[in-house]
Design an enzyme around this catalytic site. Structure first.
Site, PDB file in Angstrom:
ATOM      1  CG  LEU A  99      44.108  44.955  75.816  1.00  0.00           C
ATOM      2  CD1 LEU A  99      44.550  44.984  77.281  1.00  0.00           C
ATOM      3  CD2 LEU A  99      43.328  43.668  75.528  1.00  0.00           C
ATOM      4  CG  ASP A 102      36.385  44.833  62.129  1.00  0.00           C
ATOM      5  OD1 ASP A 102      37.346  44.522  61.396  1.00  0.00           O
ATOM      6  OD2 ASP A 102      36.471  45.696  63.031  1.00  0.00           O
ATOM      7  CD  GLU A 123      40.629  39.507  66.674  1.00  0.00           C
ATOM      8  OE1 GLU A 123      40.042  40.597  66.528  1.00  0.00           O
ATOM      9  OE2 GLU A 123      40.660  38.902  67.750  1.00  0.00           O
ATOM     10  CG  HIS A 124      42.389  40.528  60.942  1.00  0.00           C
ATOM     11  ND1 HIS A 124      42.907  41.738  60.526  1.00  0.00           N
ATOM     12  CD2 HIS A 124      43.143  40.141  62.000  1.00  0.00           C
ATOM     13  CE1 HIS A 124      43.951  42.062  61.281  1.00  0.00           C
ATOM     14  NE2 HIS A 124      44.118  41.104  62.191  1.00  0.00           N
ATOM     15  CG  ASP A 159      38.757  47.656  67.978  1.00  0.00           C
ATOM     16  OD1 ASP A 159      38.381  46.471  68.065  1.00  0.00           O
ATOM     17  OD2 ASP A 159      39.842  47.990  67.470  1.00  0.00           O
ATOM     18  CB  SER A 169      46.377  62.839  77.690  1.00  0.00           C
ATOM     19  OG  SER A 169      46.705  61.571  78.225  1.00  0.00           O
ATOM     20  N   GLY A 186      48.775  50.310  73.390  1.00  0.00           N
ATOM     21  CA  GLY A 186      49.642  49.433  72.606  1.00  0.00           C
ATOM     22  C   GLY A 186      49.515  47.966  72.957  1.00  0.00           C
TER      23      GLY A 186
HETATM   24  C1  GLA Z   1      41.897  46.029  65.120  1.00  0.00           C
HETATM   25  C2  GLA Z   1      40.890  46.884  64.369  1.00  0.00           C
HETATM   26  C3  GLA Z   1      39.525  46.223  64.329  1.00  0.00           C
HETATM   27  C4  GLA Z   1      39.642  44.784  63.820  1.00  0.00           C
HETATM   28  C5  GLA Z   1      40.744  44.025  64.559  1.00  0.00           C
HETATM   29  C6  GLA Z   1      40.987  42.664  63.983  1.00  0.00           C
HETATM   30  O1  GLA Z   1      41.530  45.929  66.470  1.00  0.00           O
HETATM   31  O2  GLA Z   1      40.738  48.152  64.988  1.00  0.00           O
HETATM   32  O3  GLA Z   1      38.646  46.972  63.524  1.00  0.00           O
HETATM   33  O4  GLA Z   1      39.839  44.753  62.436  1.00  0.00           O
HETATM   34  O5  GLA Z   1      41.972  44.739  64.536  1.00  0.00           O
HETATM   35  O6  GLA Z   1      39.882  41.860  64.182  1.00  0.00           O
END
Ligand code: GLA
Length: 391
Positions: free
Chosen positions: A133, A40, A37-38, A180, A71, A130
């Protein structure tokens, strides 16, 4: 056949809306991130898996340059715009809110020199918005794949992910990394995706928890704390400051062995903590990969929990609700748990033995009730397919 039904449903809604049949129907999933996490936006490692929840898009080609977007999930009717009129930040050209995502993708395709001559689009998504996901990445990738197919662009999936990120960075104005969009575009059923965000090398890692008597629960806290967006940009800036101070292209270049020396060289205690998270988190991704390769899946539990502690204390992106999921799940027999995604609310994941799953789910729900929080939403994460054409 849930997917066929879904495809029929959006195709019928398209016909009702635009008065003609769509040229096709596409799906792109949301994701949870198992670990990494954090990392990328620090050229590091991530390991997401796609969810069965998808954004579905029924799309028909146009030849007059116009984009019409609708939508099923957002009130407000059809948004009509010319993608070349879009301005950075998603405010120009008539695309505010959700429409900036698909419109930004079409504009990013145009920016890259691809001939997209307009489209009618109807989207319906089952990815909760929100909840951390990646409902946005699902919107981006379903649009990108539909255009790729309809206009015969031949853009590889990893490149569609980059265009999706560009749409979000430039035309929505969110400085996200590449995880993502790559997850939505490239994940495969039954696997987690190990991604090196520096060279975009991918490895599909078999992740069949059911066969091992395990489950990955997703707990959507249903909170999204306000400070989220600015805080994400500030975390990114702190990481870049750390890399600059250490004289490396990105924090990816600091190894666990070099961490103490790097920390000693940093004057700012906040930057020091951010750096420590990124370096240890990259190591945790590689540790989880090794454990999965050796078939020691239950042993990833404590690594997930260590990741949460690091996100809570060093990166400071957790919140009371996410911490409560992790604490209550671990206290009631889970193998490990962590927040997933950007943080400040959204969802957590819990690794649990099948036999303990109900008791752990109940313990988390009870803990939320006792703390006076809104009831969380729980479901089992089944590693699912990435983006695809349905019809
Ligand atoms: C969000 C961002 C991703 C990534 C995550 C943390 O989902 O869109 O690019 O940085 O936070 O890992």
């Amino acid at each position: 056949m849930a997917f066929a039904d879904g495809a029929d449903g959006v195709a019928a809604a398209f016909r009702a809306l635009y008065g003609s049949r769509p040229d096709g129907v596409w799906a792109a999933p949301g994701r949870v991130n198992l670990i990494g996490e954090h990392t990328d936006y620090n050229d590091g490692f991530v390991m997401p898996l796609a969810l069965p929840h998808t954004a579905l898009a029924a799309v028909a080609r146009r030849t007059d340059g116009l984009l019409r977007l609708h939508s099923a999930d957002v009130p407000g009717g059809v948004v009509e715009l010319r993608p070349e009129a879009l301005e950075p930040g998603g405010t120009g050209g008539g695309a505010g809110g959700w429409a900036a995502y698909p419109a930004g993708v079409v504009r990013a395709l145009l920016d890259a020199g691809h001939a997209v001559t307009g489209a009618d689009v109807h989207i319906a998504s089952t990815v909760p918005a929100g909840a951390g996901l990646s409902s946005s990445a699902a919107l981006e990738i379903v649009t990108a794949l539909a255009c790729n197919d309809l206009f015969g662009l031949g853009v590889p999936r990893w490149q569609l992910a980059r265009l999706g990120r560009r749409a979000e960075n430039v035309y929505v104005g969110v400085p996200c990394g590449i995880m993502d969009q790559t997850a939505s575009a490239c994940c495969t059923e039954g696997h987690a995706l190990h991604l090196d965000t520096r060279d975009l090398a991918q490895r599909q890692v078999p992740f069949d928890l059911a066969a091992e008597g395990l489950r990955l629960l997703v707990v959507d806290t249903r909170v999204q704390h306000e400070l989220g967006e600015g805080a994400y940009a500030r975390r990114r800036a702190a990481c870049e400051e750390g890399a600059r101070a250490l004289g490396v292209p990105a924090l990816r270049d600091i190894t666990p062995e070099g961490l103490d020396e790097a920390l000693a060289a940093l004057g700012d205690p906040v930057v020091r903590r951010r750096v420590r998270h990124v370096v240890t988190e990259n190591a945790r991704v590689e540790q989880v990969l090794g454990l999965l390769d050796r078939g020691e899946t239950p042993a990833i539990g404590p690594v997930l929990t260590a990741g949460h502690t690091s996100l809570r204390d060093d990166f400071e992106v957790s919140c009371a609700e996410l911490d409560l999921v992790v604490a209550s799940a671990n206290a009631s027999g889970a193998l490990g748990a962590r927040m997933t995604g950007g943080g400040f609310g959204g969802s957590a994941i819990v690794l649990v033995e099948e036999a303990a799953a109900d008791a752990v789910a109940r313990a988390v729900t009870d803990a939320f009730a006792s703390a006076g929080h809104r009831a969380p939403r729980l479901f089992t994460a089944v590693p699912s397919a990435g983006a695809r054409r349905l019809a």
